[in-house]
Design an enzyme around this catalytic site. Structure first.
Site, PDB file in Angstrom:
ATOM      1  N   HIS A  44      -0.347  16.402 -22.978  1.00 56.09           N
ATOM      2  CA  HIS A  44       0.500  16.352 -21.771  1.00 56.09           C
ATOM      3  C   HIS A  44       0.902  17.781 -21.411  1.00 56.09           C
ATOM      4  O   HIS A  44       1.122  18.603 -22.295  1.00 56.09           O
ATOM      5  CB  HIS A  44       1.768  15.523 -22.034  1.00 56.09           C
ATOM      6  CG  HIS A  44       2.444  15.071 -20.788  1.00 56.09           C
ATOM      7  ND1 HIS A  44       3.316  15.864 -20.090  1.00 56.09           N
ATOM      8  CD2 HIS A  44       2.339  13.913 -20.109  1.00 56.09           C
ATOM      9  CE1 HIS A  44       3.740  15.207 -19.040  1.00 56.09           C
ATOM     10  NE2 HIS A  44       3.168  14.019 -19.008  1.00 56.09           N
ATOM     11  N   ASP A  58      -0.182   6.796 -21.285  1.00 58.00           N
ATOM     12  CA  ASP A  58      -1.403   6.026 -21.003  1.00 58.00           C
ATOM     13  C   ASP A  58      -2.098   5.504 -22.242  1.00 58.00           C
ATOM     14  O   ASP A  58      -3.084   4.773 -22.141  1.00 58.00           O
ATOM     15  CB  ASP A  58      -2.380   6.916 -20.220  1.00 58.00           C
ATOM     16  CG  ASP A  58      -1.795   7.277 -18.867  1.00 58.00           C
ATOM     17  OD1 ASP A  58      -1.686   8.478 -18.559  1.00 58.00           O
ATOM     18  OD2 ASP A  58      -1.399   6.342 -18.138  1.00 58.00           O
TER      19      ASP A  58
HETATM   20  C1  SDX Z   1      -0.102  11.515 -16.989  1.00 52.74           C
HETATM   21  O1  SDX Z   1       2.498  15.404 -15.429  1.00 52.74           O
HETATM   22  C2  SDX Z   1       2.915  14.215 -15.743  1.00 52.74           C
HETATM   23  O2  SDX Z   1       4.095  13.983 -15.933  1.00 52.74           O
HETATM   24  C3  SDX Z   1       1.836  13.161 -15.805  1.00 52.74           C
HETATM   25  C4  SDX Z   1       2.266  11.780 -16.284  1.00 52.74           C
HETATM   26  C5  SDX Z   1       3.204  11.121 -15.308  1.00 52.74           C
HETATM   27  O3  SDX Z   1       3.943  10.195 -15.727  1.00 52.74           O
HETATM   28  O4  SDX Z   1       3.146  11.443 -14.097  1.00 52.74           O
HETATM   29  O5  SDX Z   1       2.917  11.897 -17.562  1.00 52.74           O
HETATM   30  C6  SDX Z   1       1.082  10.839 -16.427  1.00 52.74           C
HETATM   31  O6  SDX Z   1      -0.908  12.024 -16.253  1.00 52.74           O
HETATM   32  C7  SDX Z   1      -0.245  11.619 -18.494  1.00 52.74           C
HETATM   33  C8  SDX Z   1      -1.487  12.468 -18.933  1.00 52.74           C
HETATM   34  C9  SDX Z   1      -2.705  11.522 -18.839  1.00 52.74           C
HETATM   35  N1  SDX Z   1      -3.945  12.298 -19.051  1.00 52.74           N
HETATM   36  C10 SDX Z   1      -4.670  12.118 -20.159  1.00 52.74           C
HETATM   37  O7  SDX Z   1      -4.339  11.423 -21.132  1.00 52.74           O
HETATM   38  C11 SDX Z   1      -6.009  12.853 -20.117  1.00 52.74           C
HETATM   39  C12 SDX Z   1      -6.229  13.597 -21.434  1.00 52.74           C
HETATM   40  N2  SDX Z   1      -5.270  14.701 -21.500  1.00 52.74           N
HETATM   41  C13 SDX Z   1      -5.708  16.016 -21.081  1.00 52.74           C
HETATM   42  O8  SDX Z   1      -6.607  15.977 -19.996  1.00 52.74           O
HETATM   43  C14 SDX Z   1      -4.584  17.041 -21.027  1.00 52.74           C
HETATM   44  O9  SDX Z   1      -3.837  16.881 -22.150  1.00 52.74           O
HETATM   45  C15 SDX Z   1      -3.652  17.042 -19.818  1.00 52.74           C
HETATM   46  C16 SDX Z   1      -4.397  17.171 -18.532  1.00 52.74           C
HETATM   47  C17 SDX Z   1      -2.825  15.821 -19.804  1.00 52.74           C
HETATM   48  C18 SDX Z   1      -2.734  18.270 -19.988  1.00 52.74           C
HETATM   49  O10 SDX Z   1      -3.546  19.370 -19.926  1.00 52.74           O
HETATM   50  P1  SDX Z   1      -2.912  20.849 -19.949  1.00 52.74           P
HETATM   51  O11 SDX Z   1      -1.452  20.850 -20.069  1.00 52.74           O
HETATM   52  O12 SDX Z   1      -3.505  21.596 -18.801  1.00 52.74           O
HETATM   53  O13 SDX Z   1      -3.397  21.373 -21.309  1.00 52.74           O
HETATM   54  P2  SDX Z   1      -4.735  22.115 -21.506  1.00 52.74           P
HETATM   55  O14 SDX Z   1      -5.834  21.407 -20.785  1.00 52.74           O
HETATM   56  O15 SDX Z   1      -4.501  23.558 -21.197  1.00 52.74           O
HETATM   57  O16 SDX Z   1      -4.980  21.910 -23.079  1.00 52.74           O
HETATM   58  C19 SDX Z   1      -4.409  22.773 -24.027  1.00 52.74           C
HETATM   59  C20 SDX Z   1      -5.382  22.712 -25.197  1.00 52.74           C
HETATM   60  C21 SDX Z   1      -6.816  22.993 -24.799  1.00 52.74           C
HETATM   61  O17 SDX Z   1      -7.477  23.473 -25.948  1.00 52.74           O
HETATM   62  P3  SDX Z   1      -7.642  25.111 -26.113  1.00 52.74           P
HETATM   63  O18 SDX Z   1      -8.350  25.579 -24.834  1.00 52.74           O
HETATM   64  O19 SDX Z   1      -6.246  25.663 -26.220  1.00 52.74           O
HETATM   65  O20 SDX Z   1      -8.483  25.283 -27.345  1.00 52.74           O
HETATM   66  O21 SDX Z   1      -5.380  21.357 -25.732  1.00 52.74           O
HETATM   67  C22 SDX Z   1      -6.676  20.788 -25.562  1.00 52.74           C
HETATM   68  C23 SDX Z   1      -7.395  21.615 -24.519  1.00 52.74           C
HETATM   69  O22 SDX Z   1      -8.801  21.575 -24.717  1.00 52.74           O
HETATM   70  N3  SDX Z   1      -6.471  19.407 -25.129  1.00 52.74           N
HETATM   71  C24 SDX Z   1      -7.167  18.366 -25.571  1.00 52.74           C
HETATM   72  C25 SDX Z   1      -6.597  17.243 -24.929  1.00 52.74           C
HETATM   73  N4  SDX Z   1      -5.622  17.643 -24.124  1.00 52.74           N
HETATM   74  C26 SDX Z   1      -5.546  18.978 -24.240  1.00 52.74           C
HETATM   75  N5  SDX Z   1      -8.200  18.272 -26.447  1.00 52.74           N
HETATM   76  C27 SDX Z   1      -8.671  17.023 -26.661  1.00 52.74           C
HETATM   77  N6  SDX Z   1      -8.175  15.890 -26.099  1.00 52.74           N
HETATM   78  C28 SDX Z   1      -7.146  15.970 -25.227  1.00 52.74           C
HETATM   79  N7  SDX Z   1      -6.659  14.869 -24.669  1.00 52.74           N
END
Ligand code: SDX
Length: 428
Positions: free
Chosen positions: A306, A363
């Site tokens: 998140h 989710d």
């Molecule tokens: C919702 O914003 C809100 O409030 C949203 C929400 C709401 O109620 O409105 O809470 C609802 O959208 C919840 C989130 C649902 N999405 C998912 O579950 C999809 C999977 N999650 C990711 O896509 C990700 O965690 C995000 C998009 C939710 C957050 O991404 P960020 O904050 O931009 O973090 P990032 O992509 O910069 O990740 C940081 C690191 C990265 O690794 P490094 O580059 O540092 O090595 O964490 C890794 C990412 O690759 N990472 C994951 C991951 N999420 C982040 N690796 C594997 N699996 C994951 N799910």
């Protein structure tokens, strides 16, 4: 409230004094709105460190896993309130008296029917359209039917549009489902609760009286509460941006639905269930964990991570309890829950996820609950949109109650400098 100063020292420039603003909770913010007059912009793709507005509606502390709606903790609202009362709190800022709630409930109930001609709009879509595509279309089209509440500068218009949207989203959502099945639309019933009415419109048929299971009704009501609002997430920011141009409320909510559909946002619940089904068994989990950690693989653990929560999403905690409770009460077994629990256990003990503070989000469990209720995965994000409509409206109204400026971010330009144009085309 200004109580501190920040000094920006740039080579070759005089120090720039900036006001630092403090809220009631959370981080202080540096007020940079006059920085452009100093020939400077700030750079923050994804707005990870940027406050786009001030708000009194919802507060999230991502480090501590705290979520408050008008100061009330989400777990208390999920346990002791219902969705319509939470709607009142989000929209008006205080818990309603019994009289205020009764008036609010009747007003919402009395607006649940849609203009009969909107049913013809549905027949313009393919039966196998994704329900979110239909929801986007029909919600935006409400502006073509309700002309008497489109002047956003009139508070009464904003109020009427708010009630119409809050009331009609369940009706439209259920119609999307019925249309996909080729079944007739079911009219709302004024003697049912908000969640019960939605289940009734989803599952009732002309040939058989649908009896609402109170266990499902309560679970659905909790799911709606847990999805109601979440401060300046992508879809809420989209609604605010659309609204900042003076766009009508139906267009703004349609824009929010479009943004929510993305798998990184509200589309994650549908994607998470598909992921659990693809994993299918506990023995396959290590392979998927490996893929989630592989930078060369676009696969991510859906329902994990998140932008704000770097701790357990408090909604996921409540959702997991509902999941266990519902499956037990319905005497249902679902190996996906077993897969989800084991996936959570393994991930939360894996250095990759621990270092990046990746926890289950709202989710992760919701899909298992909705599937247990007999709802197809293509409807999961539609239900998220239905629940989040009140949050979108609350932020849209809050923005209109302040001095509103059109949202117009700037950029760091890295393209060509000025050059002369010479065509390669033989123009007619
Ligand atoms: C919702 O914003 C809100 O409030 C949203 C929400 C709401 O109620 O409105 O809470 C609802 O959208 C919840 C989130 C649902 N999405 C998912 O579950 C999809 C999977 N999650 C990711 O896509 C990700 O965690 C995000 C998009 C939710 C957050 O991404 P960020 O904050 O931009 O973090 P990032 O992509 O910069 O990740 C940081 C690191 C990265 O690794 P490094 O580059 O540092 O090595 O964490 C890794 C990412 O690759 N990472 C994951 C991951 N999420 C982040 N690796 C594997 N699996 C994951 N799910």
């Amino acid at each position: 409230m200004i109580n501190k100063k920040a000094i920006l020292n740039l080579e070759g420039k005089d120090p720039i004094k900036l006001n630092v603003l403090s809220g009631t909770l959370g981080n202080d913010v540096i007020d940079i709105h006059l920085l452009s007059s100093q020939g400077l912009f700030t750079f923050d793709p994804g707005f990870n460190s940027t406050a786009s507005c001030q708000s009194k509606i919802t507060y999230i502390n991502g480090e501590e896993g705290i979520l408050l709606h008008r100061g009330f903790p989400i777990d208390q609202l999920a346990r002791y309130s219902n969705y319509l009362e939470v709607c009142y709190i989000l929209l008006y800022g205080e818990a309603p008296t019994q009289e205020q709630f009764d008036v609010f409930r009747v007003t919402v109930t009395r607006h649940t029917m849609i203009h009969e001609q909107i049913t013809r709009l549905f027949h313009g879509f393919r039966r196998d359209s994704h329900p979110m595509a239909v929801m986007c279309g029909v919600t935006g089209a409400l502006a073509a039917f309700y002309h008497d509440s489109l002047d956003v500068n009139i508070e009464r218009h904003r109020e009427i549009a708010a009630f119409r949207l809050l009331s009609k989203m369940p009706t439209l959502a259920a119609m999307c489902y019925k249309y996909s099945l080729g079944q007739p639309f079911v009219y709302p019933r004024n003697n049912l609760s908000y969640a019960g009415n939605f289940l009734y419109m989803m599952f009732s048929t002309p040939c058989e009286q649908y009896v609402i299971n109170p266990i499902l009704e309560r679970a659905m009501d909790c799911i709606l509460i847990l999805h109601a609002d979440h401060e300046q997430n992508a879809s809420t920011s989209t609604v605010r941006t659309a609204g900042s141009s003076g766009a009508n409320p139906f267009a703004c909510i349609a824009a929010g639905i479009a943004s929510l559909w993305g798998p990184a946002h509200g589309g994650a619940n549908e994607a998470c269930l598909r992921m659990l089904e693809e994993i299918s068994s506990v023995k396959h989990i290590p392979e998927f964990i490996k893929r989630a950690k592989d930078k060369n693989d676009s696969f991510r653990l859906m329902g994990f991570g998140h932008r704000v929560y770097k701790n357990y999403d408090p909604r996921a905690t409540v959702m997991r309890e509902i999941c266990h409770e519902l499956l037990n009460k319905l005497n249902m077994k679902d190996n996906l829950l077993e897969v989800a629990l084991e996936l959570e256990h393994i991930a939360l003990n894996d250095a990759y996820f621990i270092e990046r503070k990746l926890y289950p989000n709202v989710d992760f469990y919701s899909g298992i609950i909705l599937k247990a209720m007999g709802i197809p995965s293509c409807m999961f994000t539609v239900i998220f949109a239905m629940a989040r409509t009140v949050g979108w409206i609350a932020h849209w109204k809050e923005m209109h109650n302040e001095i509103m400026k059109i949202a117009r971010p700037r950029q760091l330009y890295i393209g060509y400098k000025k050059r002369f144009f010479k065509t390669n085309i033989k123009h007619q």
